[in-house]
Every structure is written in structure tokens, then in C-alpha cells.
Write an enzyme that holds these catalytic residues in place. Structure first.
Site, short mmCIF file in Angstrom:
data_model
loop_
_atom_site.label_atom_id
_atom_site.label_comp_id
_atom_site.label_asym_id
_atom_site.label_seq_id
_atom_site.Cartn_x
_atom_site.Cartn_y
_atom_site.Cartn_z
N SER A 610 0.86 -0.88 -0.46
CA SER A 610 -0.04 0.33 -0.40
C SER A 610 0.77 0.98 0.23
CB SER A 610 -1.04 0.13 0.88
OG SER A 610 -0.44 0.05 2.11
N LYS A 653 -6.41 4.76 8.46
CA LYS A 653 -4.80 4.82 8.08
C LYS A 653 -5.18 7.04 7.85
CE LYS A 653 -2.71 1.60 5.18
NZ LYS A 653 -2.93 0.93 3.40
#
Length: 736
Positions: A610, A653
Site C-alpha cells: 500500500s 489510515k
């Protein structure tokens, strides 16, 4: 979700929610009457898989002809192999009681028969006859010896002749003396033979008399038992052997204990006991065995010490879960099952042979019992795949896979089902009912758990945690209902109990021990986003990623990989960068550079792809010498064509970077770049949602590298590309 004031107004529901695939598979497996179609139930804890499995079984009709009682009895032909007798459910205890009464009655009757005056007279008459004949034979030989000048002295086993007159031997010749004595001794031997034969004849007559009396007493009782159990062949065979043994051992029943020869004789009654091994007066169709060691599943033989030696018998055979559930269902937990080395192999053996063996360790070997049940394994998908791949026989015996999903569609039907489930739980646990807003909060939290606007979590354990704790706070407030504020308080309180590590990291950002800039611009520096898990708590945190480029031919150097702190997926993501650079920047000249990529202040390793987009952006910044905005953090993976791919943990996140900015000071300019295809995953907490709504925090959705670089640098991508190619061309020329 249909409107209501509180959950007391809606109909409670105690069923499975959002698991249609699993329901169909379970119903198929339960209806399939084939011993190979046992069931493996997979799913996460809290998904309701165990509760549903039990309810699904309870709804099934049981074939009562399969439910049997089992008794172990003594094997008169081979005592080391006890015999198993089966009976219809509830009739095993009846047989045990019947046999106990039969033996008790026989004992009384036999005692009465042998204490009878007629028997005593008959026996005494036989003994008198023996004594008369014995005395007659002794008198004859005694008289004859006297005629010859000898008197008879007898012992228990022989006769001795000695002269009547001490001078007798001197009066006759030695030859005549020896001849006479030899003749008498030969006669004595003949008499001893006759006495022995007479004793045996009398003893045999006594035994025959006892047997005749025994038959007269025993046969009517055994015959009545045969008639009672005429439809059970094995019982008839056992009764035949029992009758024969009782008649042969009739003296056990009327002799006093002191008259019996040894301890074994004193335990004669043990042979006539019945071990009610499995009694199904109240049959439980489901056995859930939490400790599946072999003895708990397949039974065992118990032992005791006697005079320093192990001792056992058929009455000490103990059933296991398979015996108790025979005709029904056994539920086993796979993680527990695999803890015992032999259990899995014994389980397969049982399914293969269709009979349950009990290991007797050589002392006794009980007759196996036919196995007719369905086994249901509860385990994870990981363990299913593990067994499937490593044991080729697994699919021979577990042909039905029931896979519980960890999420379900966010539909009005499912939301209503959750509301009704909450109503049921409130009634069941005597909780305060929830208001509509409180239920909405629970459902939103369920959506947040799966991080998808279109899905809901099937982890009802965690939903119940909110309700359990919300009920406590409602009680503390003296509130009539559990309101939204109580659910909010429960969520926050739980977070506070488990988020110590997150707080420590936030403190590190505040104190600037961890270097993160949220303002300004820097070349080759970007804020990536990652997710950390500490037990139950998962949270996001920003990480500074730096890239340094120079001429050379090492290509892209992943510093984490060089020091073995990088996982394989992260390594793959970094290698993809080379493919992207080769296609977009090295079509006219060889790609030649040294690029060093590093997660700064990373001490615990890194994995996942990611951050691959953030690494590329920092790399392009270093090549083009264009600074990147530090107020924008980035997540997303890339492919070699420069497309931005979805990643996990988006809400965590975003929230992680938001709270970092909040601690260091929100400016209204901060935000996060995410893959556009992750839009459905924007299930954020209320505070972050509010900040985005008020434009104090921003979300940028991108599909390609070009879009993200333009946001980060405020420059058109063709300029970024030209500057990057220019530097790469220089590196190529330096190499020459």
C-alpha cells in the site's frame, strides 16, 4: 431500516443473519444421509456459526431406530473380550436391572435349594455309602493282614503293614516274610485304587446332583429371560453362556466366603454384572466435545492397582463422546482436535471402519460398537486449507463445507434483522432496550468494522459488546433506554482501554521524537500511511518515506529489504516501481540510476504494497527535483502501468493522519490521497467526517500516478516527466 422508537416495539429475532450460502450448505449436509458427508464449518469467532449449527441440528428429525443403549457383559469364552449388547433407547438400564434382580433371585433360590433337607439327606446318604464301602474295603484288608500276622497302619495317601509280634520275623524265613509283606502291599495298592475310584464316583454323583438341582432352579429363570429378549440374538447367546456357567459354578452361590478358595473366587459375582455403557433414557442428539483427546472421544478402560499390579475388568469400560452421541451429532473444534497427535488418525479410522474401538492396552479388548453419527468440525478457513492440502483423505469424509462470511450486504432487510436481533438480546439478558438512534450507531459501527459503506459485519459478538457496555452506562445514568450517547461512551471507553500504544505514538509525534512534517514542501520526502495492530486494537499512523537518487547501476534499492526488515509483498511493490520507470522513462536510453528508498524511523519491519504509490511519488520528486507537499499523506498500490489500486485499512489510515495533524495543529490544508476505487471504504469516525464536511480536512481520490503527482506538486505531469527524464538521461551519460 424501518423506523421505531425503541427495540421493545419490534419483533425479536433469534436467527442467523446474512449467511444464506452457509445456511444452504448446512441444510444440505444435515439432510444428506451418507457417512462421508460430514461437515466442516468455517468462519470467524462471533459470526454465530456455533449457535446456528446447534439450532440447525436441533431442527432436524432424528431416526429413533438409530438411537441405542449399549451394555458390556462378561465373555465366558474369552474374558479378555467383553461382549457389547445393544437395546432400544431406554431399555439398557431395564436390562441391567432385570439381570441384577435375576442374579439376586437365583442366589436366594440356589441357597434355599442347597439348604433343603431333602438335598442334605441325599448328600449324606451318598457320603454314608462312600464311608461304608471304604470301611468295608479297609476291614477286609485289615483282617487278611491279621491272619498273616500283620497289622495295618494307614495315612491319607498310603497303607503300611507291620508285624503284630515283634518276634514274628525271627519265627519265619526271610523269604516267606518278604513274600507275605509284598502280597499285602499289592492288596493295599488295589484298595487305594478302589477307594480313589469310589471317591470320584461319589463326587461325580454329588456334582450331578448339584447340577440337576441347579438346572431345576436356574432353567426357569433363564428361560423367562430368553422369552423376554427373544428378538435379540446376542442377548440369547449371552443367556445361554450365562446359564451354562452358573450351573457349572453352582457352588459359588451357596458356599460361604470363607469356604471359597481365593480372592478370585470371592469376586465370582462380578462376572454376572452388567455394565450399562451407554444409556439413552434422555438422549442428547448433540454432543459438543471441548476436550477431544482420544479417551474423551472414543472411550477408555479404567484401571486400579491391586497388590502392586494394574487390574481392570469389563465394568470399568467408560464411554466417549462418540458413544454417547451415536445416532446423533458430535461437534468438535479443529484447533483443539489437532492438539492431540492420535485423535485425527483415530477419527479417520472410526469413519473408515464405521465402528468405535476402545483401546484396552492389552488387558481387555472390548468389542467395537458400530458408529452411526454425523461429525461437525468447527474451525478457521486457514485450518481447513491446511488439512485439505496435507491430508488427501480429508475430503473422503468431510464433503460438506459450510463457509460463514465475515460480512453481509448492507440492505434494509439485514438492518431490520440486526434491530430484531438486538431486541431479542435485550429481552434475553434483561437489558434496557435501545433507541432508534442507538441502533443506528450500532449498525454504523458494524459498517465501520468491515470498512465498507455497502457491507455490515457478521461479528455479532463485537456488536453485543457495545450493547452490554451501553446497558451498563444507561443504568449508571438512570436512563430508561440505551441511547446513542451510551453506545458512543462504550465505544470510546473500550478504545481507551486498549489504545496505549497508539497514545504513545501520538505523544511521539507531539514531542517531535518521530519526525513528521505536516506543512511545507520537501524533495524526495512523503508521508506514507500504514496500519498497526496491537491485539484487538488496530490504528493507522503516518510514516515518513524518503528517497535519494544518484547515478549508478544498482537500480532501486529497498533499504528495508537490504537489512531484512521488509516482507515479500513490500519487496514486490518496490520492484514494480522499476517496471513503471522502465516503461515510462527508459524507452530511448538504458535505465541507469541508484535510488535508495527508506521508511524513516521504522524499527519493526514493513510489509504490504500500500506504500508503493507513495514510494513512487517520492522517487519522481527526487528525480524531477520538485518538492512534495507535506500536508498531504498518501496510500495506494500501483501496477507497472501507473494505475492506482485499492488497498486495505483506508479508514484507519485516514484517521491516523488526521489525529497526527490535529495533535500538531490543523491548518485546513491537510488531507489524504487514496485510490478512487476505495471510495466505498470511506467509513470514518464522526469527528473526521465532520472535519471533511467543514473542509478542515480533505480526501483526494485518484486513479493514476499522474493525478496524484499533480496534486502533490502543483505541477503538470508532463513537466514532472520531462524533468525526470532529463536527470535519468544524465545518469545514463555518466555511466558511459
Amino acid at each position: 431500516m424501518k423506523k421505531f422508537k425503541n427495540t421493545s416495539e419490534i419483533e425479536p429475532y433469534d436467527g442467523i443473519i446474512g449467511q444464506q450460502r452457509a445456511e444452504k450448505a448446512m441444510q444440505f449436509g444435515l439432510k444428506m444421509n451418507n457417512p462421508a458427508y460430514n461437515i466442516y464449518v468455517s468462519g470467524n469467532c462471533g459470526s454465530g456459526r456455533i449457535t446456528y449449527t446447534i439450532k440447525a441440528i436441533e431442527s432436524q428429525q432424528i431416526d429413533e431406530s438409530k438411537i441405542k443403549d449399549w451394555c458390556y457383559v462378561y465373555n465366558f469364552k474369552d474374558p479378555r473380550k467383553p461382549i457389547a449388547l445393544d437395546f432400544p433407547a431406554g431399555k439398557g438400564s431395564e436390562f441391567k436391572t432385570y439381570m441384577e434382580d435375576l442374579i439376586e433371585c437365583l442366589t436366594e433360590e440356589i441357597n434355599d435349594a442347597f439348604e433343603n433337607e431333602e438335598y442334605e439327606l441325599t448328600k449324606n446318604k451318598l457320603l454314608q455309602t462312600y464311608e461304608f464301602e471304604k470301611e468295608k474295603l479297609l476291614k477286609n484288608i485289615r483282617d487278611y493282614g491279621k491272619e498273616k500276622g500283620f497289622k495295618l497302619k494307614s495315612s491319607s495317601s498310603s497303607f503300611i503293614f507291620i508285624p503284630i509280634d515283634d518276634n514274628y520275623e525271627d519265627e519265619i524265613s526271610a523269604e516267606e516274610f518278604c513274600k507275605t509283606k509284598k502280597e499285602l502291599e499289592e492288596m493295599a495298592i488295589q484298595v487305594l485304587y478302589k477307594l480313589k475310584s469310589l471317591e470320584e464316583r461319589v463326587k461325580q454323583v454329588v456334582i450331578e446332583t448339584e447340577n440337576q438341582i441347579g438346572k431345576l432352579v436356574v432353567e426357569p429363570y433363564i428361560e423367562a429371560a430368553r422369552k423376554k429378549y427373544s428378538d435379540n440374538k446376542k442377548v440369547i447367546e449371552y443367556l445361554d453362556a450365562l446359564e451354562e456357567n452358573i450351573i457349572e459354578s453352582i457352588y459359588y452361590f451357596y458356599l460361604d466366603e470363607d469356604d471359597l478358595k481365593d480372592k478370585y473366587d470371592k469376586d465370582y459375582a462380578l462376572k454376572y454384572e452388567v455394565n450399562l455403557f451407554v444409556g439413552n433414557d434422555n438422549f442428547s442428539k448433540i454432543i459438543v466435545e471441548n476436550d477431544p483427546r482420544p479417551s474423551n472421544l472414543f472411550g477408555r478402560v479404567e484401571y486400579e492397582y491391586h497388590n502392586g499390579n494394574l487390574k481392570t475388568d469389563f465394568t470399568k469400560i467408560i464411554p466417549g463422546a462418540f458413544h454417547k452421541a451415536n445416532g446423533g451429532y458430535v461437534i468438535l473444534y479443529v484447533d483443539q482436535l489437532l492438539r492431540y497427535a492420535n485423535t485425527w488418525e483415530l477419527l479417520k479410522k472410526t469413519l473408515k471402519t464405521k465402528q468405535i474401538d476402545i483401546e484396552g492396552q492389552g488387558f481387555i479388548n472390548p468389542m467395537p460398537i458400530p458408529c452411526d453419527l454425523k461429525i461437525i468440525l468447527i474451525g478457521s478457513k486457514y485450518l481447513y486449507n491446511l488439512i485439505y492440502n496435507y491430508d488427501p483423505e480429508f475430503m473422503k469424509y468431510f464433503k460438506v463445507f459450510v463457509d460463514f462470511d465475515d460480512e453481509m450486504d448492507k440492505t434494509e432487510e439485514n438492518e431490520d434483522a440486526i434491530s430484531r436481533f438486538i431486541s431479542y438480546q435485550c429481552n434475553k439478558n434483561n437489558y434496557k432496550h435501545l433507541t432508534y438512534d442507538a441502533v443506528t450507531k450500532v449498525i454504523n459501527q458494524s459498517m465501520k468494522m468491515v470498512e465498507d459503506k455497502n457491507k455490515l459485519s457478521t461479528n455479532f459478538n463485537k456488536l453485543m459488546d457495545m450493547i452490554d457496555e451501553g446497558n451498563l452506562y444507561a443504568k449508571m445514568d438512570g436512563s430508561k433506554y440505551i441511547e446513542k450517547r451510551h453506545i458512543d461512551r462504550a465505544i470510546l471507553a473500550k478504545k481507551n482501554r486498549i489504545d496505549k500504544i497508539e497514545e504513545k505514538i501520538d505523544e511521539s509525534y507531539k514531542n517531535e521524537n518521530t519526525l513528521i512534517d505536516i506543512e511545507g514542501k520537501q524533495v524526495g520526502v512523503i508521508n506514507g500511511l500504514s496500519v498497526l495492530s496491537t491485539g484487538e486494537h488496530t490504528f493507522g499512523k503516518p510514516s515518513r518515506i524518503t528517497v535519494a537518487t544518484a547515478c549508478g547501476n544498482r537500480g532501486i534499492v529497498n533499504i528495508e529489504r537490504e537489512v531484512k526488515m521488509s516482507g515479500s509483498i513490500h519487496n514486490k511493490g518496490v520492484l514494480i516501481l522499476e517496471g513503471y520507470l522502465a516503461e515510462n522513462f527508459a524507452q530511448e536510453f538504458p535505465l541507469s540510476l541508484n535510488a535508495y528508498i527508506c521508511f524513516e524511523q521504522n524499527y519493526g519491519g514493513v510489509d504490504g504494497d500500500s506504500a508503493s504509490s507513495a514510494e513512487l511519488y517520492a522517487l519522481l520528486s527526487s528525480l524531477s527535483n520538485l518538492a512534495i507537499k507535506q500536508n498531504i499523506a498518501v496510500t495506494g498500490s500501483i501496477n507497472q502501468k501507473g494505475q492506482i489500486q485499492v488497498v486495505g485499512g483506508i479508514p484507519k489510515k485516514i484517521e491516523g493522519f488526521y489525529y497526527c495533524c490535529k495533535h500538531k495543529g490543523l491548518t485546513g490544508e491537510q488531507g489524504v490521497i487514496i485510490p478512487a476505487k476505495n471510495e466505498d471504504n470511506l467509513v470514518l469516525c464522526e469527528e473526521v467526517e465532520e472535519a471533511i464536511k467543514n473542509k478542515k480536512f480533505h480526501i483526494y481520490k485518484v486513479n493514476k500516478v499522474e493525478e496524484a503527482m499533480e496534486i502533490l506538486t502543483d505541477e503538470k505531469f508532463n513537466i514532472i516527466k520531462e524533468l525526470s527524464i532529463k536527470k535519468l538521461r544524465k545518469y545514463s551519460e555518466y555511466k558511459k
